[in-house]
Write a protein that holds these residues in place. Structure first.
Motif, short mmCIF file in Angstrom:
data_model
loop_
_atom_site.label_atom_id
_atom_site.label_comp_id
_atom_site.label_asym_id
_atom_site.label_seq_id
_atom_site.Cartn_x
_atom_site.Cartn_y
_atom_site.Cartn_z
N ARG A 1 -131.39 -86.51 -23.55
CA ARG A 1 -132.05 -87.35 -22.67
C ARG A 1 -133.26 -87.89 -22.83
NH1 ARG A 1 -132.39 -84.35 -17.43
NH2 ARG A 1 -131.37 -82.52 -18.62
N ALA A 2 -134.26 -86.94 -23.61
CA ALA A 2 -135.46 -87.43 -23.93
C ALA A 2 -135.29 -88.32 -24.74
CB ALA A 2 -136.40 -86.26 -24.29
N GLY A 3 -134.38 -88.09 -25.78
CA GLY A 3 -133.87 -89.08 -27.11
C GLY A 3 -133.63 -90.37 -26.58
N ALA A 4 -132.61 -90.36 -25.76
CA ALA A 4 -132.32 -91.70 -25.14
C ALA A 4 -133.21 -92.51 -24.46
CB ALA A 4 -131.11 -91.54 -24.00
N ASP A 5 -134.24 -91.82 -23.67
CA ASP A 5 -135.44 -92.51 -23.00
C ASP A 5 -136.48 -93.09 -24.13
OD1 ASP A 5 -134.14 -92.27 -20.75
OD2 ASP A 5 -135.59 -90.11 -20.21
N LEU A 6 -136.62 -92.33 -25.38
CA LEU A 6 -137.43 -92.72 -26.14
C LEU A 6 -137.07 -93.77 -27.05
CD1 LEU A 6 -139.03 -89.46 -27.67
CD2 LEU A 6 -140.24 -91.66 -27.37
N PHE A 7 -135.78 -93.74 -27.49
CA PHE A 7 -135.19 -94.64 -28.59
C PHE A 7 -134.65 -95.97 -27.68
CE2 PHE A 7 -134.38 -91.15 -31.23
CZ PHE A 7 -134.64 -91.68 -32.69
N PHE A 8 -134.69 -96.01 -26.42
CA PHE A 8 -134.18 -97.26 -25.69
C PHE A 8 -135.13 -98.54 -25.92
CE2 PHE A 8 -134.06 -100.06 -22.18
CZ PHE A 8 -132.62 -100.62 -22.26
N PRO A 9 -136.33 -98.41 -25.82
CA PRO A 9 -137.21 -99.69 -26.13
C PRO A 9 -137.41 -99.66 -27.71
CG PRO A 9 -138.55 -97.79 -25.43
CD PRO A 9 -137.10 -97.18 -25.18
N LEU A 10 -137.25 -98.54 -28.39
CA LEU A 10 -137.41 -98.83 -30.01
C LEU A 10 -136.23 -99.64 -30.48
CD1 LEU A 10 -138.68 -95.32 -31.12
CD2 LEU A 10 -140.07 -97.76 -31.07
N LEU A 11 -135.19 -99.17 -30.07
CA LEU A 11 -133.80 -99.87 -30.43
C LEU A 11 -133.89 -101.31 -29.88
CD1 LEU A 11 -131.06 -97.21 -29.94
CD2 LEU A 11 -131.53 -98.16 -32.12
N PRO B 1 -128.27 -94.65 -23.18
CA PRO B 1 -128.38 -94.01 -21.73
C PRO B 1 -127.18 -93.63 -21.15
CG PRO B 1 -129.74 -95.95 -22.08
CD PRO B 1 -128.87 -95.81 -23.26
N GLN B 2 -126.01 -94.19 -21.78
CA GLN B 2 -124.94 -93.78 -20.92
C GLN B 2 -124.40 -92.41 -21.57
OE1 GLN B 2 -121.71 -96.43 -21.24
NE2 GLN B 2 -121.46 -96.12 -18.78
N LEU B 3 -124.73 -92.20 -22.79
CA LEU B 3 -124.27 -90.81 -23.43
C LEU B 3 -125.19 -89.82 -22.85
CD1 LEU B 3 -123.96 -91.38 -27.33
CD2 LEU B 3 -122.24 -90.75 -25.42
N ALA B 4 -126.33 -89.95 -22.41
CA ALA B 4 -127.37 -89.01 -21.70
C ALA B 4 -126.97 -88.91 -20.37
CB ALA B 4 -128.75 -89.39 -22.09
N ARG B 5 -126.68 -89.82 -19.67
CA ARG B 5 -126.28 -89.74 -18.25
C ARG B 5 -125.17 -90.38 -17.89
NH1 ARG B 5 -131.30 -90.93 -18.70
NH2 ARG B 5 -132.90 -89.49 -18.32
N PRO B 6 -124.02 -89.70 -18.17
CA PRO B 6 -122.58 -90.45 -18.26
C PRO B 6 -122.32 -90.85 -16.54
CG PRO B 6 -122.25 -88.44 -19.12
CD PRO B 6 -123.75 -88.25 -18.41
N ARG C 1 -113.96 -92.25 -10.44
CA ARG C 1 -114.99 -92.19 -11.09
C ARG C 1 -115.57 -90.74 -11.65
NH1 ARG C 1 -118.84 -97.25 -11.34
NH2 ARG C 1 -117.23 -98.63 -12.38
N LEU C 2 -114.92 -90.08 -12.12
CA LEU C 2 -115.20 -88.57 -12.35
C LEU C 2 -116.01 -88.72 -13.67
CD1 LEU C 2 -112.12 -86.43 -12.19
CD2 LEU C 2 -114.34 -85.67 -11.70
N ALA C 3 -117.27 -88.03 -13.46
CA ALA C 3 -118.15 -88.23 -14.76
C ALA C 3 -118.19 -86.88 -15.44
CB ALA C 3 -119.43 -88.79 -14.08
N ASP C 4 -118.45 -87.13 -16.74
CA ASP C 4 -118.91 -85.77 -17.48
C ASP C 4 -120.51 -85.54 -17.05
OD1 ASP C 4 -116.86 -86.01 -19.12
OD2 ASP C 4 -117.61 -87.27 -20.59
N PRO C 5 -120.78 -84.21 -17.42
CA PRO C 5 -121.97 -83.71 -16.92
C PRO C 5 -123.03 -84.29 -17.79
CG PRO C 5 -120.78 -81.97 -18.10
CD PRO C 5 -119.78 -83.07 -17.54
N GLU C 6 -124.20 -84.29 -17.19
CA GLU C 6 -125.37 -84.94 -17.96
C GLU C 6 -125.70 -83.98 -19.18
OE1 GLU C 6 -128.94 -85.13 -16.17
OE2 GLU C 6 -128.58 -86.91 -14.97
N ALA C 7 -126.28 -84.58 -20.23
CA ALA C 7 -126.35 -84.22 -21.47
C ALA C 7 -127.72 -83.23 -21.28
CB ALA C 7 -126.81 -85.34 -22.45
N GLY C 8 -128.04 -82.65 -22.37
CA GLY C 8 -129.24 -81.72 -22.23
C GLY C 8 -130.43 -82.47 -22.45
N PRO C 9 -131.56 -81.66 -22.33
CA PRO C 9 -132.92 -82.47 -22.04
C PRO C 9 -133.39 -83.16 -23.40
CG PRO C 9 -133.00 -79.98 -22.11
CD PRO C 9 -131.68 -80.31 -22.29
N ILE C 10 -132.86 -82.42 -24.57
CA ILE C 10 -133.02 -83.51 -25.98
C ILE C 10 -132.43 -84.61 -26.01
CG2 ILE C 10 -132.80 -83.20 -28.43
CD1 ILE C 10 -132.95 -80.19 -28.02
#
Lengths: 148, 234
Positions: free
Chosen positions: B105-115, B147-152, B94-103
């Protein structure tokens, strides 16, 4: 050439381009993209056949039935066809990724060559070879006796 | 082999030329703006009173062609299962890619409820406006994939998506079977027609579309997660 013929030509052209990518390209990824183009062209053609000049979308707003509505059947067909195309593309991508992991390349000819080598290895056979055997791939080194 | 390849290319080009001719011949016979089928007009005339869905495409998808939609869901299910099988999931690596940048990550958190809201809105209004289970389901899948794209490193729970998918599929068939108990044909809309254009109209169609939406959403979310995990393992 009027607008309608142009749009139909676009849909059929997309199908032709997709088929061209499928039969002319030896690159697996490009073949998947060709499949996607082919499916888009077919969907576009279906939707276009249901169009009626001057008609509105088949939706009743505020209880007012429009005088003329386009054919809803092709739209319903395409609605599900798009989702199925997505599933099929995902399956194709999954298989292509699997092949890439096993053989390390997307090039069909190269994959076929390595597959044949693997099969002969497993069966304990020598690869068919002769002095006239041409190089297996443009630019690759001349194969050694027994390797190809 | 080079000779063989040029031969192959030549035959492919010949095939394409033939196909182009065939398509051009079809193009000659197509009349833009005059649909050749008459079933569409009949459905347009009868559907508002018969089914009660303001969006006539929905009445075709779920009422007149409900059985076909069930089979199309089966095709999608088969394709998704086969893709999951081809991609494979080895719990060991279970090798994971590194976390995405703050933009991101914040975008994923913001868009999740809207989507989520947009996806559910599109599903619930599928019988009134353009949209429905398939489109809304894809948006739901995007909501769960972002969220998976933001935090693999955080994995989607595959058991959960499989459970939702199975329950939604079973619900679709169950609603179809209920019509049989009422003495109607399989998947006939029940519960009356209702008032045209209101949220609670068109009988069981919104319920069917909810099942379709959840099924498509769970399926695609699982599929995207499998593809992402496949990429991370290399």
């Amino acid at each position: 050439m009027d607008m309608g013929t142009l749009m139909f030509a676009g849909a059929l052209g997309l199908m032709l381009i997709g088929t061209a990518a499928l039969v002319l390209s030896g690159h697996l990824m490009r073949m998947v993209f060709g499949l996607a183009l082919l499916e888009s062209g077919a969907s576009l053609l279906l939707v276009l056949t249901g169009y009626r000049s001057g008609a509105s979308a088949p939706i009743i707003l505020d209880g007012v039935v429009p005088a003329s509505m386009v054919d809803p059947v092709p739209q319903a067909l395409v609605l599900t066809a798009i989702v199925i195309a997505l599933g099929v593309q995902a399956l194709a991508l999954g298989l292509v990724l699997r092949v890439h992991r096993a053989y390390g390349t997307f090039e069909m000819r190269e994959i076929r060559r390595r597959m044949e080598r693997d099969i002969c290895d497993q069966a304990g056979l020598e690869l068919p070879s002769s002095n006239e055997v041409p190089e297996p791939y443009p630019g690759s080194p001349k194969p050694q006796q027994g390797e190809y | 082999m080079r000779q063989y390849n040029s031969m192959r290319r030549l035959t492919s080009l010949l095939f394409l030329a033939g196909l182009g001719l065939l398509l051009a011949a079809i193009l000659q016979r197509l009349n833009f703006g005059q649909p050749p089928m008459i079933v569409g007009d009949a459905i347009n005339a009868a559907a508002p009173a018969q089914v009660g869905a303001a969006n006539l495409v929905t009445s075709v998808v779920l009422a007149y062609r409900g059985f076909d939609t069930l089979l199309e869901l089966t095709i999608l299910f088969t394709a998704a299962t086969a893709a999951g099988l081809a991609l494979g999931r080895e719990p060991g690596d279970r090798l994971a890619d590194p976390e995405a940048g703050p933009i991101v990550r914040a975008g994923a958190d913001l868009f999740f409820p809207l989507l989520l809201v947009v996806g559910l809105y599109i599903i619930f209004h599928g019988h009134l406006t353009p949209g429905g289970g398939f489109q809304g389901g894809v948006i739901l899948a995007a909501a769960f994939f972002m969220p998976q794209l933001a935090r693999p490193a955080s994995r989607l729970e595959h058991r959960m998506t499989t459970l939702i998918e199975g329950l939604a599929g079973a619900t679709f068939i169950l609603i179809g079977l209920l019509a049989l108990f009422e003495g109607e044909a399989f998947l006939t809309p029940l519960l009356g027609v209702g008032t045209l254009g209101t949220l609670l109209s068109a009988g069981t169609l919104p319920m069917l579309y909810l099942a379709v939406g959840l099924k498509v959403g769970a399926e695609l979310a699982g599929l995207l997660a499998s593809l992402a995990e496949m990429g991370a393992e290399e």
